[in-house]
Scaffold this active site. Structure first.
Site, mmCIF file in Angstrom:
data_model
loop_
_atom_site.group_PDB
_atom_site.id
_atom_site.type_symbol
_atom_site.label_atom_id
_atom_site.label_comp_id
_atom_site.label_asym_id
_atom_site.label_seq_id
_atom_site.Cartn_x
_atom_site.Cartn_y
_atom_site.Cartn_z
ATOM 1 N N ASP A 31 0.377 -1.577 -0.091
ATOM 2 C CA ASP A 31 -0.272 -0.072 -0.453
ATOM 3 C C ASP A 31 0.540 1.294 0.127
ATOM 4 O O ASP A 31 1.969 1.200 0.420
ATOM 5 C CB ASP A 31 -1.097 -0.544 1.288
ATOM 6 C CG ASP A 31 -2.214 1.649 1.466
ATOM 7 O OD1 ASP A 31 -2.202 1.981 0.457
ATOM 8 O OD2 ASP A 31 -1.702 1.364 2.013
ATOM 9 N N PHE A 32 0.367 2.590 -0.297
ATOM 10 C CA PHE A 32 1.305 3.555 -0.611
ATOM 11 C C PHE A 32 0.904 4.347 0.832
ATOM 12 O O PHE A 32 1.961 4.214 1.984
ATOM 13 C CB PHE A 32 0.822 4.348 -2.078
ATOM 14 C CG PHE A 32 1.959 5.497 -1.747
ATOM 15 C CD1 PHE A 32 3.533 5.228 -2.323
ATOM 16 C CD2 PHE A 32 1.591 7.306 -1.792
ATOM 17 C CE1 PHE A 32 3.833 7.139 -2.250
ATOM 18 C CE2 PHE A 32 1.546 8.089 -1.846
ATOM 19 C CZ PHE A 32 3.127 7.748 -1.959
ATOM 20 N N ASP A 33 -0.113 5.030 0.584
ATOM 21 C CA ASP A 33 0.001 6.185 2.130
ATOM 22 C C ASP A 33 -0.470 4.821 3.679
ATOM 23 O O ASP A 33 -1.403 4.464 3.453
ATOM 24 C CB ASP A 33 -1.470 6.498 2.318
ATOM 25 C CG ASP A 33 -1.488 7.730 1.003
ATOM 26 O OD1 ASP A 33 -1.113 9.110 0.955
ATOM 27 O OD2 ASP A 33 -1.296 7.571 -0.403
HETATM 28 MG MG LIG Z 1 -2.894 3.328 3.520
#
Ligand SMILES: [Mg+2]
Length: 265
Positions: A31-33
């Site tokens: 995942d990124f954020d």
């Molecule tokens: Mg996230």
């Protein structure tokens, strides 16, 4: 499962290292954020620190190791923010996939662009006076950000949302995340479907890893649990109920994990 029941990843460091070393190939999906990039008040300022970028670039160049980033962000936004060539990207929770050379959007998803457009402009008008509230259009989906909205005002946002959205199209789905509301078409697609699409391209005997911090990542953890392959799912932070195998206490522990993985291959 309760937070206390999800073991810390480092507790089984040696056993995990051995599994990573002996796997014929590895698929790393992240995942990124909140996982690669620290959560920031303004989502358009989110970026990956050098401590994350360096091991990720290193991993992306390794033989027998596939890297993919899976995010709620629009594909183009995600790709620009990560900016690493030769890895896979799944934007909009996998509604937009760029794996290898092809870029795909499910046909039934693109029909929803106009509905999302209309909803975003209606919400922007109706929420214009709520300080700190921003509405991000992601083409096929939209996100209402309330991180910078005062607690007592967040209820107003919620009310406006539940009034406005069904009036435009009552099939649109509204869901809550960490200081966000997400709007999406009623298409059976989530980070779990994204992971499944990514793993479908993996070699036999591949070892699948997924890291994520939020409620939408639970679909990916579940997909890993169901996949007929060896896997390691890791929740980042203190989500209390999770289907993940292990936990990293916070986002700033992610660089250590990436370096650890790079050392084993
Ligand atoms: Mg996230």
């Amino acid at each position: 499962m309760q937070a206390t029941e999800t073991p810390l990843l480092w507790r089984d460091r040696d056993a995990i290292a051995e599994r990573l070393r002996s796997a014929p190939s590895i698929v790393l999906a992240v995942d990124f954020d909140g996982t690669l990039a620290p959560i920031v008040a303004k989502p358009d300022e989110a970026s990956m620190p050098r401590t994350v970028r360096e091991p990720l670039v290193q991993l992306s160049g390794k033989e027998g190791l596939t890297v993919a980033i899976v995010s709620g962000r629009a594909l183009d936004d995600l790709r620009e923010r990560v900016g690493i060539e030769g890895i896979g990207y799944a934007g909009n929770h996998g509604l937009e996939l760029a794996l290898g050379n092809d870029r795909t959007v499910p046909a039934q998803a693109s029909e929803w662009r106009d509905v999302i457009d209309a909803t975003v402009s209606a919400l922007r008008t109706r929420l214009a006076d709520v300080e700190g509230c921003s509405i991000e259009s992601k083409g096929l989906t939209a996100t209402v950000h309330v991180r910078r909205v005062a607690d007592e005002e967040r209820r107003t946002v919620q009310e406006v949302l539940y009034e406005t959205v069904p009036a435009i199209d009552d099939r649109l789905e509204i869901s809550a995340g960490k200081a966000i509301w997400e709007l999406r078409p009623p298409i059976d697609w989530d980070k779990g479907s994204a992971i499944t699409a990514i793993l479908d391209r993996a070699n036999d005997g591949a070892f699948a890893i997924y890291l994520g911090d939020d409620v939408t990542d639970e679909d990916a953890f579940a997909a890993l649990n169901e996949a007929d392959m060896e896997s390691l799912s890791v929740v980042v932070g203190n989500r209390p109920a999770t289907a993940a195998d292990y936990r990293l206490t916070a986002q700033d522990a992610v660089p250590d994990f990436l370096r650890f993985l790079a050392q084993q291959r």
